[in-house]
Design a protein around this motif. Structure first.
Motif, mmCIF file in Angstrom:
data_model
loop_
_atom_site.group_PDB
_atom_site.id
_atom_site.type_symbol
_atom_site.label_atom_id
_atom_site.label_comp_id
_atom_site.label_asym_id
_atom_site.label_seq_id
_atom_site.Cartn_x
_atom_site.Cartn_y
_atom_site.Cartn_z
ATOM 1 N N MET A 69 0.843 -1.116 0.092
ATOM 2 C CA MET A 69 -0.118 -0.092 0.074
ATOM 3 C C MET A 69 1.056 1.286 0.033
ATOM 4 O O MET A 69 1.924 1.357 0.575
ATOM 5 C CB MET A 69 -0.777 0.229 1.120
ATOM 6 N N SER A 70 0.608 2.017 -0.778
ATOM 7 C CA SER A 70 1.665 3.380 -0.964
ATOM 8 C C SER A 70 0.976 4.371 0.132
ATOM 9 O O SER A 70 -0.075 4.412 0.677
ATOM 10 C CB SER A 70 1.288 4.043 -2.327
ATOM 11 N N GLU A 71 2.110 5.155 0.651
ATOM 12 C CA GLU A 71 1.973 6.026 1.643
ATOM 13 C C GLU A 71 1.540 7.550 1.104
ATOM 14 O O GLU A 71 2.412 8.409 1.530
ATOM 15 C CB GLU A 71 3.260 6.045 2.466
ATOM 16 N N GLU A 72 0.462 7.543 0.401
ATOM 17 C CA GLU A 72 -0.198 8.673 0.149
ATOM 18 C C GLU A 72 -1.306 8.991 0.956
ATOM 19 O O GLU A 72 -1.880 8.416 1.754
ATOM 20 C CB GLU A 72 -0.502 8.699 -1.407
ATOM 21 N N THR A 73 -1.840 10.274 0.703
ATOM 22 C CA THR A 73 -3.037 10.666 1.342
ATOM 23 C C THR A 73 -4.471 9.852 1.123
ATOM 24 O O THR A 73 -4.426 9.136 0.265
ATOM 25 C CB THR A 73 -3.515 12.089 1.065
ATOM 26 N N ALA A 74 -5.038 9.512 2.269
ATOM 27 C CA ALA A 74 -6.223 8.854 2.227
ATOM 28 C C ALA A 74 -7.351 9.070 1.225
ATOM 29 O O ALA A 74 -7.462 10.529 1.237
ATOM 30 C CB ALA A 74 -6.711 8.622 3.551
ATOM 31 N N LEU A 75 -7.735 8.308 0.656
ATOM 32 C CA LEU A 75 -8.919 8.523 -0.366
ATOM 33 C C LEU A 75 -9.946 8.955 0.339
ATOM 34 O O LEU A 75 -10.280 8.119 1.194
ATOM 35 C CB LEU A 75 -9.158 7.404 -1.467
ATOM 36 N N VAL A 76 -11.048 9.798 -0.153
ATOM 37 C CA VAL A 76 -12.245 10.119 0.328
ATOM 38 C C VAL A 76 -13.249 9.453 -0.412
ATOM 39 O O VAL A 76 -13.243 9.603 -1.718
ATOM 40 C CB VAL A 76 -12.450 11.594 0.482
ATOM 41 N N PRO A 77 -14.258 8.556 0.093
ATOM 42 C CA PRO A 77 -15.134 7.724 -0.807
ATOM 43 C C PRO A 77 -16.172 8.430 -1.187
ATOM 44 O O PRO A 77 -16.484 9.753 -0.443
ATOM 45 C CB PRO A 77 -15.497 6.587 0.397
ATOM 46 N N ILE A 78 -16.729 8.244 -2.197
ATOM 47 C CA ILE A 78 -18.025 8.787 -2.822
ATOM 48 C C ILE A 78 -19.020 8.478 -1.851
ATOM 49 O O ILE A 78 -19.911 9.458 -1.653
ATOM 50 C CB ILE A 78 -18.562 8.244 -4.070
ATOM 51 N N GLU A 79 -19.406 7.232 -1.320
ATOM 52 C CA GLU A 79 -20.347 6.935 -0.528
ATOM 53 C C GLU A 79 -19.928 5.851 0.466
ATOM 54 O O GLU A 79 -18.886 5.182 0.215
ATOM 55 C CB GLU A 79 -21.496 6.406 -1.311
ATOM 56 N N GLN A 80 -20.199 6.016 1.707
ATOM 57 C CA GLN A 80 -20.363 5.067 2.691
ATOM 58 C C GLN A 80 -21.445 4.705 3.463
ATOM 59 O O GLN A 80 -22.390 5.418 3.654
ATOM 60 C CB GLN A 80 -19.650 5.696 3.890
ATOM 61 N N LYS A 81 -21.623 3.237 3.398
ATOM 62 C CA LYS A 81 -22.748 2.575 4.138
ATOM 63 C C LYS A 81 -22.465 1.507 5.040
ATOM 64 O O LYS A 81 -21.382 0.869 4.983
ATOM 65 C CB LYS A 81 -23.611 1.916 3.139
ATOM 66 N N ALA A 82 -23.231 1.454 5.848
ATOM 67 C CA ALA A 82 -23.221 0.232 7.090
ATOM 68 C C ALA A 82 -24.150 -0.991 6.419
ATOM 69 O O ALA A 82 -25.183 -0.816 5.971
ATOM 70 C CB ALA A 82 -23.772 0.719 8.151
ATOM 71 N N VAL A 83 -23.408 -2.040 6.160
ATOM 72 C CA VAL A 83 -24.230 -3.439 5.548
ATOM 73 C C VAL A 83 -24.140 -4.314 6.713
ATOM 74 O O VAL A 83 -23.201 -4.368 7.274
ATOM 75 C CB VAL A 83 -23.674 -3.757 4.303
ATOM 76 N N ILE A 108 -12.502 7.177 6.242
ATOM 77 C CA ILE A 108 -13.658 6.682 6.606
ATOM 78 C C ILE A 108 -14.035 7.370 7.952
ATOM 79 O O ILE A 108 -13.433 7.530 9.008
ATOM 80 C CB ILE A 108 -13.668 5.043 6.888
ATOM 81 N N MET A 109 -15.712 7.719 7.765
ATOM 82 C CA MET A 109 -16.216 8.308 8.794
ATOM 83 C C MET A 109 -16.286 7.485 10.025
ATOM 84 O O MET A 109 -17.433 6.336 9.894
ATOM 85 C CB MET A 109 -17.581 8.905 8.567
ATOM 86 N N ASP A 110 -15.607 7.454 10.969
ATOM 87 C CA ASP A 110 -15.975 6.656 12.403
ATOM 88 C C ASP A 110 -17.043 7.150 13.092
ATOM 89 O O ASP A 110 -17.130 8.200 13.740
ATOM 90 C CB ASP A 110 -14.742 6.604 13.112
ATOM 91 N N MET A 111 -18.340 6.374 13.122
ATOM 92 C CA MET A 111 -19.451 6.804 13.855
ATOM 93 C C MET A 111 -19.561 6.315 15.274
ATOM 94 O O MET A 111 -20.548 6.618 15.864
ATOM 95 C CB MET A 111 -20.650 6.227 13.031
ATOM 96 N N GLN A 112 -18.271 5.463 15.813
ATOM 97 C CA GLN A 112 -18.252 5.096 16.993
ATOM 98 C C GLN A 112 -18.207 6.125 18.143
ATOM 99 O O GLN A 112 -18.790 5.778 19.182
ATOM 100 C CB GLN A 112 -17.294 3.952 17.150
ATOM 101 N N GLY A 113 -17.450 6.866 17.657
ATOM 102 C CA GLY A 113 -16.953 8.118 18.889
ATOM 103 C C GLY A 113 -17.816 9.165 18.646
ATOM 104 O O GLY A 113 -18.594 9.293 17.909
ATOM 105 N N TYR A 114 -17.915 10.147 19.637
ATOM 106 C CA TYR A 114 -18.521 11.270 19.803
ATOM 107 C C TYR A 114 -17.544 12.487 19.954
ATOM 108 O O TYR A 114 -16.660 12.373 20.872
ATOM 109 C CB TYR A 114 -19.628 11.205 20.841
ATOM 110 N N PRO A 115 -17.622 13.332 19.027
ATOM 111 C CA PRO A 115 -18.229 13.527 17.727
ATOM 112 C C PRO A 115 -17.588 12.418 16.799
ATOM 113 O O PRO A 115 -16.312 12.155 17.066
ATOM 114 C CB PRO A 115 -17.964 14.977 17.335
ATOM 115 N N PRO A 116 -18.430 12.003 15.682
ATOM 116 C CA PRO A 116 -17.914 10.979 14.402
ATOM 117 C C PRO A 116 -16.649 11.952 14.069
ATOM 118 O O PRO A 116 -16.460 13.173 13.990
ATOM 119 C CB PRO A 116 -18.815 10.860 13.680
#
Length: 105
Positions: free
Chosen positions: A1-15, A69-77
């Protein structure tokens, strides 16, 4: 895995998968990626060991990406960079997991 900036996804879902919720993200190139660390936690296997294994593997290391990835576990996300594998390569990673190290349930 390359050491570059993290990609921002178009969409994120919990399945839902066998009663558990997994995060899946849709990347700009149309692939569906899954963060590996939460999968390791769900299987009760060590993330650090699996991360090293992914980085040693010529195919998985090429396919692994860092995704914000948006981590919804903590507050604030919060957004967290997580190592992800495309859904199509998840079976390849799982085949290398020692079944004796996975929790029974």
């Amino acid at each position: 895995m390359s050491e570059e900036t993290a990609l921002v996804p178009i969409e994120q879902k919990a399945v839902e998968f066998h009663g558990d919720k997994l995060t899946a993200v849709l990347a700009e190139d149309g692939t569906i990626d899954l963060p590996v660390k939460p999968l390791c936690e769900g299987l009760s296997i060590q993330w650090a060991a699996q991360s090293k294994r992914i980085n040693r593997d010529p195919v998985l290391s090429e396919m692994a990406t860092s995704v914000s990835i948006m981590d919804m576990q903590g507050y604030p996300p919060q957004r967290r960079a997580m190592t992800c594998l495309p859904l199509d390569y998840l079976n390849g990673w799982l085949c290398g997991v020692n079944a004796a190290r996975v929790k029974d349930d």
